[in-house]
Scaffold this motif. Structure first.
Motif, PDB file in Angstrom:
ATOM      1  N   LEU A  89       3.013  -6.409  -4.462  1.00 52.64           N
ATOM      2  CA  LEU A  89       1.703  -7.050  -4.523  1.00 52.64           C
ATOM      3  C   LEU A  89       1.862  -8.560  -4.684  1.00 52.64           C
ATOM      4  CD1 LEU A  89      -1.360  -6.627  -4.626  1.00 52.64           C
ATOM      5  CD2 LEU A  89      -1.178  -6.321  -7.090  1.00 52.64           C
ATOM      6  N   VAL A 131       0.835  -1.206   0.000  1.00 55.06           N
ATOM      7  CA  VAL A 131       0.000   0.000   0.000  1.00 55.06           C
ATOM      8  C   VAL A 131       0.872   1.259   0.000  1.00 55.06           C
ATOM      9  CG1 VAL A 131      -1.576   1.368   1.427  1.00 55.06           C
ATOM     10  CG2 VAL A 131      -2.055  -1.020   1.020  1.00 55.06           C
ATOM     11  N   PRO A 160      -2.791   0.837 -11.230  1.00 56.69           N
ATOM     12  CA  PRO A 160      -1.746   0.543 -10.246  1.00 56.69           C
ATOM     13  C   PRO A 160      -0.583  -0.290 -10.780  1.00 56.69           C
ATOM     14  CG  PRO A 160      -3.906   0.262  -9.257  1.00 56.69           C
ATOM     15  CD  PRO A 160      -4.133   0.483 -10.725  1.00 56.69           C
ATOM     16  N   VAL A 161      -0.807  -1.091 -11.810  1.00 55.18           N
ATOM     17  CA  VAL A 161       0.296  -1.925 -12.299  1.00 55.18           C
ATOM     18  C   VAL A 161       0.720  -1.518 -13.718  1.00 55.18           C
ATOM     19  CG1 VAL A 161      -0.181  -3.898 -10.828  1.00 55.18           C
ATOM     20  CG2 VAL A 161      -1.317  -3.732 -13.032  1.00 55.18           C
ATOM     21  N   ARG A 165       9.012  -2.229  -6.521  1.00 49.63           N
ATOM     22  CA  ARG A 165       7.907  -1.784  -7.361  1.00 49.63           C
ATOM     23  C   ARG A 165       6.598  -2.383  -6.854  1.00 49.63           C
ATOM     24  NH1 ARG A 165       9.571   0.031 -12.590  1.00 49.63           N
ATOM     25  NH2 ARG A 165       7.739  -0.771 -13.636  1.00 49.63           N
ATOM     26  N   TYR A 166       5.510  -1.672  -7.117  1.00 51.33           N
ATOM     27  CA  TYR A 166       4.211  -2.087  -6.589  1.00 51.33           C
ATOM     28  C   TYR A 166       3.863  -3.522  -6.997  1.00 51.33           C
ATOM     29  CZ  TYR A 166      -0.822  -2.302  -5.938  1.00 51.33           C
ATOM     30  OH  TYR A 166      -2.082  -2.693  -5.572  1.00 51.33           O
ATOM     31  N   GLU A 167       4.120  -3.878  -8.268  1.00 54.71           N
ATOM     32  CA  GLU A 167       3.736  -5.230  -8.720  1.00 54.71           C
ATOM     33  C   GLU A 167       4.483  -6.287  -7.940  1.00 54.71           C
ATOM     34  OE1 GLU A 167       4.666  -2.448 -10.504  1.00 54.71           O
ATOM     35  OE2 GLU A 167       5.518  -3.487 -12.222  1.00 54.71           O
ATOM     36  N   HIS A 187       4.010   1.368  -1.111  1.00 57.10           N
ATOM     37  CA  HIS A 187       5.028   1.289  -2.174  1.00 57.10           C
ATOM     38  C   HIS A 187       6.438   1.382  -1.601  1.00 57.10           C
ATOM     39  CE1 HIS A 187       2.197   2.654  -5.617  1.00 57.10           C
ATOM     40  NE2 HIS A 187       1.558   1.983  -4.701  1.00 57.10           N
ATOM     41  N   TYR A 221       2.692   1.263 -16.105  1.00 59.06           N
ATOM     42  CA  TYR A 221       3.678   2.349 -16.090  1.00 59.06           C
ATOM     43  C   TYR A 221       3.638   3.054 -17.445  1.00 59.06           C
ATOM     44  CZ  TYR A 221       5.229   0.501 -11.704  1.00 59.06           C
ATOM     45  OH  TYR A 221       5.257   0.090 -10.397  1.00 59.06           O
TER      46      TYR A 221
END
Lengths: 224, 363
Positions: free
Chosen positions: A181, A170, B273-274, A176-178, A172, B276
């Motif tokens: 996650l 949440v 969100p995923v 990287r976010y992916e 970051h 770029y």
């Protein structure tokens, strides 16, 4: 980051979580059926006079274990109170966060109103602190430490990992976010795989055992 | 006589001839340098380099594609300078835009390759068919695969424009009948820049070409070889609807109150969100809008495999689809295992009871 030619995120929400869910379903049903189907001995003793009916005794047993009996001291109070905090915290996170609700909606088709991310984040920090406190107590309490086995520590770890990775995702933080996650989903996969075979199975068994205890005690005339 | 770029007017001369002042060029260079987060002095260097550069030879190959990427660049809002630069590079081969056709066109490619050996930029849009030696996409009797290998061997650098060239895109979507692969799987000995998107943002194409002309090298790239300047942030992080996401205010459908109030589109499938890309900052049509601003979630078109991510209208977090057959099988296996252990326990108990009920026998 790639695993078997797919991105880590695809791996996490494809093969990893699906396999974990299958293991979870298999394990939970296996344990529930084998426990509930065990042959039972008939209690041939005569119940005490004036005891409540079995369902009432079961409910009383469940209710009685929600708190601490008087005279158990402040540390027991802490243990129960702290347990409440992280259980409620986990429930708020799992059911109150929009993304989690959507995940569950995708699986079961049910939806409900959700809470703002800030509230969830606060709940997550409180839960995390509470889980850490539970671990500290387990490792420092002279009796509890001796009673603890690897099962307790692994169960703690697989519970805390989704909270930590969720908070990182949440905010970051760290990657990287992916990737974050994906790690979060993988931590859930780990939780699901461990769930039926470790102490987390108490989620299904806790009320059964408390009801059983309540009925046994009532039959023997234990005053509550 | 092939054009080597030596005797051509510089880009600055050509712009001046078209009535584009040095001031405009400086402004444009400043804009590009700003977009790419370059230091302030870089815009002047960029303007000087662009003005003084001979026309960069570009060979543009189109494979399994829809021409949307070329449309994105050539039909960008009003005749912008990226449009001018596009006109002013020496586009020595482009099936869509060149006047020549047939043998003459193919000869132009070979002549440009010969004249600018090791110096021309190869731009590719579209994925490369590889199944059955690539026979599913051919041009002038040659497979795309063969033309790519032949042309890339002499290129200075390769720019994969669009998600098809960068990651395989729609042609590579399941079941991928033509064995489509991205350019980077074929060209492995040259720098390959991916400017993904379906289509990509024109500024990203122009900016990357301008950077290459100015500095003679490629800009900083991310782990998917995309210029970090344009693909460094997620759509979500730069989205003007982000506060609604944080407040937990989501549109539940495209015509509910939430949608009318401009709330977050996460629940109706936004892949921001995923994903770029620079859509949320540079926007489209001269900075007018971008999909989320127009009320539709991001499709994630600049990411690998975007076509096979479980549905454009499924929320990101709902794209985990429990495989019912596997779960059903697991449930059945669990029940059987449980029943088996119950049966074993009962049999043991029955045996124990039978043993206990025999008089005079003790263990």
């Amino acid at each position: 980051m790639t695993v078997m030619g797919m991105s880590l995120l695809d791996f996490a929400r494809g093969p990893a979580i699906n396999t974990a869910m299958a293991v979870f379903v298999l394990g939970v049903l296996w344990r529930l059926v084998s426990l509930l189907g065990l042959p039972r001995s008939v209690d041939r003793s005569r119940p005490k006079a004036g005891v409540p009916s079995a369902p009432m005794a079961a409910l009383a047993g469940i209710w009685r274990h929600m708190g601490t009996p008087r005279g158990f001291g402040p540390m027991s109070m802490f243990q129960v109170f702290n347990g409440w905090i992280f259980h409620v915290g986990l429930a708020v996170i799992v059911f109150g966060f929009a993304q989690h609700m959507l995940f569950l909606k995708g699986l079961f088709g049910l939806s409900w109103p959700v809470l703002p991310t800030s509230v969830i984040t606060l709940a997550a920090y409180v839960t995390l602190a509470s889980l850490v406190a539970a671990l500290v107590r387990r490792m420092t309490h002279p009796v509890l430490r001796l009673l603890s086995t690897g099962n307790d520590y692994v169960s703690w770890l697989v519970t805390v990992l989704p909270v930590v990775t969720g908070l990182l995702a949440v905010s970051h933080l760290g990657a990287r976010y992916e990737t974050l996650l994906a790690l979060h989903i993988l931590s859930i996969a780990l939780l699901l795989v461990w769930f039926p075979f470790g102490k987390l199975m108490h989620a299904f068994l806790v009320f059964i055992t408390r009801a059983e205890t309540g009925m046994t005690y009532a039959r023997r005339g234990v005053k509550t | 006589m092939p054009d080597t770029g030596q005797d051509r007017p510089t880009l600055g001369d050509s712009l001046a001839a078209r009535g584009i002042s040095r001031r405009s060029l400086l402004k444009y260079a400043g804009y590009l340098a700003g977009l790419m987060a370059l230091p302030p002095m870089a815009s002047r260097a960029m303007a000087e380099a662009l003005a003084g550069a001979g026309r960069q030879s570009v060979i543009w190959l189109s494979f399994q594609e829809c021409t949307g990427c070329v449309e994105s660049l050539t039909r960008s809002f009003s005749p912008t300078i990226e449009d001018m630069i596009f006109n002013l590079i020496s586009l020595d081969y482009s099936e869509t835009l060149m006047a020549a056709s047939g043998t003459a066109a193919e000869e132009a490619r070979l002549a440009a390759m010969e004249a600018n050996k090791g110096k021309f930029i190869l731009v590719v849009d579209g994925s490369v068919s590889t199944r059955d030696d690539g026979i599913y996409s051919t041009n002038a009797g040659k497979t795309n695969l063969a033309v790519l290998k032949e042309t890339a061997a002499e290129a200075a650098a390769v720019i994969s424009v669009g998600t098809c060239a960068a990651f395989g895109g729609i042609p590579a979507a399941r079941p991928n009948p033509t064995g489509a692969v991205p350019v980077s799987e074929i060209v492995t000995d040259k720098p390959v820049v991916n400017i993904s998107g379906c289509p990509p943002i024109p500024d990203a194409i122009a900016g990357t070409i301008a950077y290459f002309i100015t500095f003679g090298k490629l800009p900083e790239l991310d782990h998917l070889n995309r210029p970090r300047a344009f693909f460094g942030d997620s759509i979500h992080d730069r989205c003007y609807r982000r506060p609604y996401y944080d407040k937990g205010l989501f549109a539940k459908s495209f015509d509910d109150e939430g949608a009318r109030n401009g709330w977050c589109l996460y629940e109706v499938g936004c892949k921001g969100p995923v994903t770029y890309n620079a859509c949320a900052t540079l926007k489209w049509n001269g900075g007018v809008s971008f999909p989320i601003q127009s009320g539709h979630g991001c499709l994630g078109c600049s990411e690998p495999g975007f076509w096979d991510q479980g549905g454009f209208y499924k929320p990101l977090s709902a794209s985990v689809m429990g495989n019912n057959a596997v779960l059903g099988g697991a449930a059945a296996a669990g029940l059987v295992a449980g029943a088996a252990s119950v049966a074993m326990a009962r049999r043991r108990r029955a045996a124990a009871m039978a043993a206990a009920s025999k008089p005079g026998e003790t263990k």
